[in-house]
Design a protein around this motif. Structure first.
Motif, mmCIF file in Angstrom:
data_model
loop_
_atom_site.group_PDB
_atom_site.id
_atom_site.type_symbol
_atom_site.label_atom_id
_atom_site.label_comp_id
_atom_site.label_asym_id
_atom_site.label_seq_id
_atom_site.Cartn_x
_atom_site.Cartn_y
_atom_site.Cartn_z
ATOM 1 N N TRP A 172 -2.748 4.243 -8.939
ATOM 2 C CA TRP A 172 -3.900 4.586 -8.095
ATOM 3 C C TRP A 172 -4.820 3.384 -7.933
ATOM 4 O O TRP A 172 -5.354 3.130 -6.854
ATOM 5 C CB TRP A 172 -4.662 5.777 -8.666
ATOM 6 C CG TRP A 172 -3.892 7.046 -8.546
ATOM 7 C CD1 TRP A 172 -3.263 7.718 -9.546
ATOM 8 C CD2 TRP A 172 -3.638 7.780 -7.345
ATOM 9 N NE1 TRP A 172 -2.635 8.822 -9.039
ATOM 10 C CE2 TRP A 172 -2.852 8.891 -7.697
ATOM 11 C CE3 TRP A 172 -3.996 7.604 -6.013
ATOM 12 C CZ2 TRP A 172 -2.418 9.828 -6.768
ATOM 13 C CZ3 TRP A 172 -3.568 8.532 -5.087
ATOM 14 C CH2 TRP A 172 -2.788 9.625 -5.460
ATOM 15 N N TRP A 173 -5.013 2.628 -9.005
ATOM 16 C CA TRP A 173 -5.815 1.404 -8.903
ATOM 17 C C TRP A 173 -5.110 0.390 -8.007
ATOM 18 O O TRP A 173 -5.750 -0.287 -7.194
ATOM 19 C CB TRP A 173 -6.055 0.800 -10.285
ATOM 20 C CG TRP A 173 -7.031 1.581 -11.089
ATOM 21 C CD1 TRP A 173 -6.751 2.462 -12.087
ATOM 22 C CD2 TRP A 173 -8.451 1.587 -10.944
ATOM 23 N NE1 TRP A 173 -7.914 3.002 -12.571
ATOM 24 C CE2 TRP A 173 -8.975 2.481 -11.888
ATOM 25 C CE3 TRP A 173 -9.332 0.914 -10.097
ATOM 26 C CZ2 TRP A 173 -10.331 2.718 -12.015
ATOM 27 C CZ3 TRP A 173 -10.694 1.148 -10.234
ATOM 28 C CH2 TRP A 173 -11.176 2.047 -11.177
ATOM 29 N N SER A 174 -3.804 0.294 -8.155
ATOM 30 C CA SER A 174 -3.027 -0.617 -7.316
ATOM 31 C C SER A 174 -3.124 -0.224 -5.846
ATOM 32 O O SER A 174 -3.262 -1.084 -4.969
ATOM 33 C CB SER A 174 -1.570 -0.617 -7.779
ATOM 34 O OG SER A 174 -0.784 -1.393 -6.927
ATOM 35 N N ALA A 175 -3.060 1.068 -5.565
ATOM 36 C CA ALA A 175 -3.171 1.537 -4.181
ATOM 37 C C ALA A 175 -4.553 1.228 -3.617
ATOM 38 O O ALA A 175 -4.686 0.841 -2.446
ATOM 39 C CB ALA A 175 -2.882 3.027 -4.103
ATOM 40 N N LEU A 220 0.827 -1.200 0.000
ATOM 41 C CA LEU A 220 0.000 0.000 0.000
ATOM 42 C C LEU A 220 0.866 1.257 0.000
ATOM 43 O O LEU A 220 0.625 2.186 -0.782
ATOM 44 C CB LEU A 220 -0.941 -0.003 1.211
ATOM 45 C CG LEU A 220 -1.781 1.243 1.448
ATOM 46 C CD1 LEU A 220 -2.669 1.534 0.252
ATOM 47 C CD2 LEU A 220 -2.602 1.083 2.712
ATOM 48 N N CYS A 221 1.871 1.299 0.845
ATOM 49 C CA CYS A 221 2.750 2.478 0.899
ATOM 50 C C CYS A 221 3.482 2.700 -0.413
ATOM 51 O O CYS A 221 3.551 3.830 -0.911
ATOM 52 C CB CYS A 221 3.751 2.329 2.045
ATOM 53 S SG CYS A 221 2.997 2.459 3.664
ATOM 54 N N ALA A 256 4.148 5.507 -5.685
ATOM 55 C CA ALA A 256 4.173 5.469 -7.146
ATOM 56 C C ALA A 256 3.032 6.284 -7.734
ATOM 57 O O ALA A 256 3.205 6.978 -8.747
ATOM 58 C CB ALA A 256 4.097 4.025 -7.631
ATOM 59 N N ALA A 257 1.866 6.220 -7.096
ATOM 60 C CA ALA A 257 0.719 6.987 -7.584
ATOM 61 C C ALA A 257 0.975 8.486 -7.473
ATOM 62 O O ALA A 257 0.669 9.251 -8.403
ATOM 63 C CB ALA A 257 -0.532 6.606 -6.797
ATOM 64 N N MET A 258 1.540 8.915 -6.359
ATOM 65 C CA MET A 258 1.841 10.342 -6.204
ATOM 66 C C MET A 258 2.924 10.788 -7.179
ATOM 67 O O MET A 258 2.853 11.894 -7.725
ATOM 68 C CB MET A 258 2.238 10.635 -4.763
ATOM 69 C CG MET A 258 1.058 10.600 -3.818
ATOM 70 S SD MET A 258 1.511 11.116 -2.169
ATOM 71 C CE MET A 258 1.511 9.555 -1.345
#
Length: 89
Positions: free
Chosen positions: A53-56, A21-22, A27-29
């Motif tokens: 974002w989907w992965s998070a 999650l972290c 990566a999303a940011m």
């Protein structure tokens, strides 16, 4: 005796889901910052930058389910009163 590994207990799976999650959020940011500041004009960029974002989101869901499962299976400490354990939960 079996060697300890990363997948031996529920706690380690919860920790791995939390780490995923972290890293997914990082990566999303980073991808959102690249999209906002660099404005890449690559044909595939529009499909790729939302993937973290989907992965998070999926990692957050997995962590939530695993953490709830871990807490549900945890036994109360033997040396404290049951009411203290219920109050903390």
């Amino acid at each position: 005796m079996a060697e300890p590994g990363p997948f031996r207990s529920d706690a380690s799976v919860v920790q791995l889901a939390g780490r995923l999650l972290c890293w997914s959020l990082a990566a999303a940011m980073a991808s959102a910052a690249a999209d906002a500041s660099l404005h890449p004009h690559l044909s595939w960029w529009g499909a790729v930058w939302p993937l973290p974002w989907w992965s998070a989101s999926l990692a957050a869901l997995a962590w939530t389910v695993l953490r709830a499962r871990e807490k549900a299976h945890r036994m109360p400490p033997q040396d404290s009163a049951r009411s203290d354990w219920e109050q903390a939960a």
